[in-house]
Design a protein around this motif. Structure first.
Motif, PDB file in Angstrom:
ATOM      1  N   PHE A   1       0.847  -1.192   0.000  1.00  0.00           N
ATOM      2  CA  PHE A   1       0.000   0.000   0.000  1.00  0.00           C
ATOM      3  C   PHE A   1       0.888   1.249   0.000  1.00  0.00           C
ATOM      4  O   PHE A   1       1.944   1.272   0.643  1.00  0.00           O
ATOM      5  CB  PHE A   1      -0.918   0.036   1.224  1.00  0.00           C
ATOM      6  CG  PHE A   1      -2.039  -0.973   1.173  1.00  0.00           C
ATOM      7  CD1 PHE A   1      -3.048  -0.869   0.224  1.00  0.00           C
ATOM      8  CD2 PHE A   1      -2.066  -2.013   2.080  1.00  0.00           C
ATOM      9  CE1 PHE A   1      -4.064  -1.791   0.193  1.00  0.00           C
ATOM     10  CE2 PHE A   1      -3.088  -2.943   2.045  1.00  0.00           C
ATOM     11  CZ  PHE A   1      -4.093  -2.833   1.093  1.00  0.00           C
TER      12      PHE A   1
ATOM     13  N   THR B   1     -17.010   4.667   9.686  1.00  0.00           N
ATOM     14  CA  THR B   1     -15.658   4.788   9.128  1.00  0.00           C
ATOM     15  C   THR B   1     -14.993   6.113   9.482  1.00  0.00           C
ATOM     16  O   THR B   1     -13.828   6.321   9.145  1.00  0.00           O
ATOM     17  CB  THR B   1     -15.708   4.631   7.598  1.00  0.00           C
ATOM     18  OG1 THR B   1     -16.474   5.711   7.032  1.00  0.00           O
ATOM     19  CG2 THR B   1     -16.321   3.298   7.208  1.00  0.00           C
TER      20      THR B   1
ATOM     21  N   ARG C   1      -9.626   5.175   9.666  1.00  0.00           N
ATOM     22  CA  ARG C   1      -9.709   4.807   8.249  1.00  0.00           C
ATOM     23  C   ARG C   1      -8.342   4.641   7.618  1.00  0.00           C
ATOM     24  O   ARG C   1      -8.206   4.010   6.568  1.00  0.00           O
ATOM     25  CB  ARG C   1     -10.532   5.846   7.488  1.00  0.00           C
ATOM     26  CG  ARG C   1      -9.862   7.198   7.381  1.00  0.00           C
ATOM     27  CD  ARG C   1     -10.652   8.153   6.493  1.00  0.00           C
ATOM     28  NE  ARG C   1     -10.022   9.455   6.406  1.00  0.00           N
ATOM     29  CZ  ARG C   1     -10.217  10.445   7.260  1.00  0.00           C
ATOM     30  NH1 ARG C   1     -11.053  10.267   8.285  1.00  0.00           N
ATOM     31  NH2 ARG C   1      -9.610  11.603   7.114  1.00  0.00           N
ATOM     32  N   THR C   2      -7.313   5.211   8.243  1.00  0.00           N
ATOM     33  CA  THR C   2      -5.967   5.088   7.679  1.00  0.00           C
ATOM     34  C   THR C   2      -5.445   3.651   7.779  1.00  0.00           C
ATOM     35  O   THR C   2      -4.518   3.283   7.041  1.00  0.00           O
ATOM     36  CB  THR C   2      -4.994   6.033   8.398  1.00  0.00           C
ATOM     37  OG1 THR C   2      -4.958   5.707   9.795  1.00  0.00           O
ATOM     38  CG2 THR C   2      -5.430   7.479   8.232  1.00  0.00           C
TER      39      THR C   2
ATOM     40  N   GLN D   1      -7.797   1.098   7.861  1.00  0.00           N
ATOM     41  CA  GLN D   1      -8.903   0.242   7.432  1.00  0.00           C
ATOM     42  C   GLN D   1      -8.545  -0.621   6.233  1.00  0.00           C
ATOM     43  O   GLN D   1      -8.966  -1.768   6.125  1.00  0.00           O
ATOM     44  CB  GLN D   1     -10.129   1.115   7.100  1.00  0.00           C
ATOM     45  CG  GLN D   1     -11.383   0.331   6.787  1.00  0.00           C
ATOM     46  CD  GLN D   1     -11.844  -0.513   7.962  1.00  0.00           C
ATOM     47  OE1 GLN D   1     -11.823  -0.046   9.103  1.00  0.00           O
ATOM     48  NE2 GLN D   1     -12.260  -1.749   7.706  1.00  0.00           N
ATOM     49  N   ARG D   2      -7.718  -0.086   5.347  1.00  0.00           N
ATOM     50  CA  ARG D   2      -7.358  -0.879   4.166  1.00  0.00           C
ATOM     51  C   ARG D   2      -6.512  -2.087   4.555  1.00  0.00           C
ATOM     52  O   ARG D   2      -6.591  -3.142   3.929  1.00  0.00           O
ATOM     53  CB  ARG D   2      -6.625  -0.012   3.149  1.00  0.00           C
ATOM     54  CG  ARG D   2      -5.426   0.740   3.710  1.00  0.00           C
ATOM     55  CD  ARG D   2      -4.820   1.648   2.653  1.00  0.00           C
ATOM     56  NE  ARG D   2      -3.689   2.414   3.184  1.00  0.00           N
ATOM     57  CZ  ARG D   2      -2.914   3.179   2.416  1.00  0.00           C
ATOM     58  NH1 ARG D   2      -3.142   3.245   1.110  1.00  0.00           N
ATOM     59  NH2 ARG D   2      -1.922   3.861   2.947  1.00  0.00           N
TER      60      ARG D   2
ATOM     61  N   ASP E   1      -9.069  -4.478   5.898  1.00  0.00           N
ATOM     62  CA  ASP E   1      -9.843  -5.091   4.810  1.00  0.00           C
ATOM     63  C   ASP E   1      -9.029  -6.167   4.106  1.00  0.00           C
ATOM     64  O   ASP E   1      -9.542  -7.246   3.763  1.00  0.00           O
ATOM     65  CB  ASP E   1     -10.280  -4.020   3.807  1.00  0.00           C
ATOM     66  CG  ASP E   1     -11.289  -3.050   4.404  1.00  0.00           C
ATOM     67  OD1 ASP E   1     -11.914  -3.409   5.429  1.00  0.00           O
ATOM     68  OD2 ASP E   1     -11.442  -1.944   3.855  1.00  0.00           O
ATOM     69  N   ARG E   2      -7.733  -5.870   3.871  1.00  0.00           N
ATOM     70  CA  ARG E   2      -6.898  -6.869   3.197  1.00  0.00           C
ATOM     71  C   ARG E   2      -6.725  -8.101   4.066  1.00  0.00           C
ATOM     72  O   ARG E   2      -6.779  -9.240   3.574  1.00  0.00           O
ATOM     73  CB  ARG E   2      -5.537  -6.270   2.855  1.00  0.00           C
ATOM     74  CG  ARG E   2      -4.633  -7.253   2.103  1.00  0.00           C
ATOM     75  CD  ARG E   2      -3.356  -6.611   1.627  1.00  0.00           C
ATOM     76  NE  ARG E   2      -2.509  -6.235   2.757  1.00  0.00           N
ATOM     77  CZ  ARG E   2      -1.306  -5.669   2.599  1.00  0.00           C
ATOM     78  NH1 ARG E   2      -0.844  -5.420   1.377  1.00  0.00           N
ATOM     79  NH2 ARG E   2      -0.584  -5.344   3.647  1.00  0.00           N
TER      80      ARG E   2
END
Length: 488
Positions: free
Chosen positions: A93, A151, A178-179, A181-182, A185-186
Motif C-alpha cells: 500500500f 468509518t 480509516r488510515t 482500514q485498508r 480489509d486486506r
C-alpha cells in the motif's frame, strides 16, 4: 438415504459449522487487533511528544500559540511535520499523507495548541483523553467525526506533560481509523479466502474419506452377499456344498476385523448348513432301503413258503447292497470334496482310463445283458488317472441302470472329450439341469428308484477338480453324458 450421502452430509455439516465459527472469530478479531497495535504505537508517540513539548509549555510559549503568536519551537516542528512530503510503500500500500493530529491542553483542559488549528482555545476538559490524564490515569478515546458514519472514527491517545514532576498539561495524538482500514480489509480478505481454501481442501478430504469408506463397505457388502443363502424363491439343493464365496476383502482397521469376523461366521454357518442338509438328504435316502430290510426281516420271522422266504431274503441282500453302494459312494464323494484340485503329473491317456472303467463294469453289464463298446482313442493330458477312471466307471454304472437288455453302451473318445451314450429312455427335460446334484435321481425303466444320485455327483466333482465340465443331453433314445477335460 444411502450411506455415502449421509457421510458427506454429516461431514459438510460439521465442517461448515466449524468453518463458520472459526472464520467468524478470525474476522471479528482482526479489526480490534489492528486497532490495539495502533493504540500501542500512539501511546509511545504521545509520550515522546509530551517530553518534547514540556519545555515550551513551562516557558509559556505554547500559551502564546493560543493567541497566534508563533514562538514555540515545538509547534513549528509539528506544523512542518504535517507538511512534509511522504511516499512510503507499506506491504503493497502507498502512504502519501501524514495523519497524526496533535493538540496540547493546559491543566484546565483549554486547548493551547492544535496542529490543524481547529480547536485552539476550546474547552476539552470533559473529553476522556484529557480528563483522565489530568487525574493521573491513562487517557484515551475513540470518537466519530460524523456521528452516523462508522468509518469516520478517530482514535485519541493522551500523555501527561510534566513540569517539575507535576502535570502541567496534556498532549493528545489523534489518528483516523480509516488510515488502517485498508490493512484491516486486506487481512479480512486473506482470512476469508484462506478459510474458503481450507473449506475446499476439507471438503476434498471428506469426499475422499467418504469414497474410501463407502468402497470398503461395499466390498464387505458384496462379500456378505456372496456367502449368503439363496433368496426366497430360488432353488437350492441343501445337500450340495455352498457356492464359493469371494475372497475375504483386505480392509484396514476395524473394517478388516469385521471382514475376518464375517469370514469366521460364514465358515461356521456353511459347515453347519452343509452338515444339516447332508444329514437330511442321507436320512431320506437311507429310509427306503432300511424300511425294506425291516419289512422283509419281520416277514422272515414267520413261517413262510420256501419261495417267499427266498424272495424276502433276496430283497434283504439287494437293499443291503444298495446301502453299501450309498455308503461307498458317500465316502468317495467326501474324499473328493476335501480336495482342491487333481494331482495329475505324468500324461494320462483317456483311452487307458476308459478301458479300465469298462473292465470294472463289464461283469455287471453282462449280468444285465448289455454290451460295452469303446470307440476312438482320445488324447493324453496331465490328469489324475484314478479320478478319470472313477468318473467313467460311475457314468457306465448309471448307463447300465437305464439301458435296456440287449442294447449297447458306447464310450466315445474325441481329443480331450469323453462321451458315454446309452439307449435308455433318457431323462425328462426339466431334470437335465439337476443331474449331478447329490441324491437327485429319476425313475429307472422299471419304475423303481434304486439309485442314490451320488454317481453323477462324483463325476461332477471329478470334473471340477480337473477344471473341466460335464454336459448332458437327451438323444432319443438314450442319454448322452459328455466330459470335457481341459487341453493339456
Amino acid at each position: 438415504m444411502r450411506l455415502g450421502i449421509r457421510l458427506l452430509f454429516a461431514f459438510f455439516l460439521i465442517n461448515g459449522i466449524a468453518a463458520f465459527f472459526v472464520l467468524r472469530v478470525f474476522m471479528a478479531e482482526i479489526k480490534p487487533s489492528v486497532r490495539e497495535v495502533m493504540e500501542d504505537m500512539m501511546v509511545d508517540t504521545a509520550n515522546i511528544l509530551a517530553e518534547l513539548a514540556s519545555e515550551d509549555l513551562a516557558a509559556g510559549r505554547l500559551a502564546a500559540e493560543a493567541h497566534n503568536s508563533s514562538t514555540s519551537p515545538f509547534a513549528q516542528h509539528v506544523r512542518r511535520y504535517a507538511t512534509r512530503p511522504i511516499d512510503a510503500a507499506i506491504w503493497g500500500f502507498s502512504k502519501q499523507s501524514l495523519d497524526y493530529r496533535i493538540y496540547v491542553t493546559d491543566t484546565t483542559g483549554r486547548v493551547l495548541f492544535d496542529s490543524e488549528n481547529r480547536a485552539i482555545g476550546a474547552d476539552y476538559s470533559q473529553w476522556r483523553d484529557v480528563a483522565r490524564t489530568l487525574r493521573g490515569e491513562y487517557g484515551a478515546r475513540s470518537t466519530r467525526d460524523v456521528e452516523d458514519d462508522d468509518t469516520s472514527g478517530v482514535m485519541h491517545v493522551a500523555a501527561p506533560i510534566y513540569v517539575n514532576s507535576q502535570i502541567a498539561g496534556v498532549l493528545t495524538v489523534a489518528k483516523p481509523t480509516r488510515t488502517v482500514q485498508r490493512f484491516i480489509d486486506r487481512a479480512e480478505r486473506k482470512v476469508f479466502m484462506g478459510g474458503l481454501l481450507l473449506l475446499a481442501l476439507s471438503a476434498a478430504v471428506g469426499v475422499a474419506v467418504t469414497l474410501w469408506m463407502v468402497w470398503n463397505v461395499r466390498r464387505l457388502r458384496d462379500y456378505a452377499l456372496s456367502v449368503q443363502g439363496p433368496a426366497d424363491g430360488e432353488r437350492h439343493d441343501p445337500s450340495l456344498p455352498p457356492p464359493t464365496a469371494l475372497a475375504v476383502p483386505e480392509v484396514p482397521g476395524e473394517l478388516g476385523d469385521l471382514a475376518r469376523a464375517m469370514d469366521r461366521m460364514r465358515a461356521r454357518l456353511e459347515g453347519r448348513d452343509y452338515i444339516e442338509g447332508y444329514v437330511r438328504a442321507l436320512t431320506h435316502e437311507l429310509k427306503s432301503p432300511v424300511a425294506a430290510i425291516r419289512g422283509a426281516g419281520e416277514l422272515l420271522q414267520d413261517e413262510l413258503p420256501a419261495a417267499d422266504r427266498a424272495e424276502f431274503a433276496t430283497q434283504v441282500v439287494q437293499q443291503s447292497e444298495r446301502l453299501q453302494r450309498i455308503i461307498d459312494r458317500l465316502l468317495e464323494l467326501s474324499k473328493l470334496e476335501q480336495r482342491q484340485h487333481a494331482e495329475g503329473r505324468a500324461p494320462v491317456a483317456l483311452h487307458d482310463c476308459a478301458e479300465a472303467a469298462i473292465a470294472q463294469t463289464r461283469a455287471r453289464a453282462g449280468q444285465r445283458g448289455i454290451a460295452l463298446a469303446l470307440k476312438g482313442h482320445g488324447t493324453s493330458g496331465p490328469w489324475e488317472a484314478e479320478l478319470v477312471t472313477l468318473a467313467l466307471t460311475n457314468l457306465l454304472d448309471n448307463a447300465i441302470d437305464f439301458a435296456p437288455a440287449g442294447s449297447t453302451v458306447r464310450v466315445e473318445l474325441d481329443g480331450a472329450t469323453v462321451a458315454v451314450q446309452d439307449s435308455g429312455p433318457g431323462v425328462p427335460d426339466y431334470a437335465l439341469p439337476r443331474l449331478g446334484e447329490r441324491f437327485f435321481t429319476t425313475a429307472r425303466p422299471g419304475g423303481e428308484r434304486s439309485g442314490s444320485g451320488l454317481g453323477l455327483a462324483i463325476v461332477q466333482r471329478v470334473m471340477a477338480l480337473h477344471g473341466g465340465r460335464m454336459a448332458t443331453r437327451n438323444t432319443s433314445p438314450g442319454l448322452r453324458v459328455t466330459l470335457e477335460f481341459p487341453a493339456g
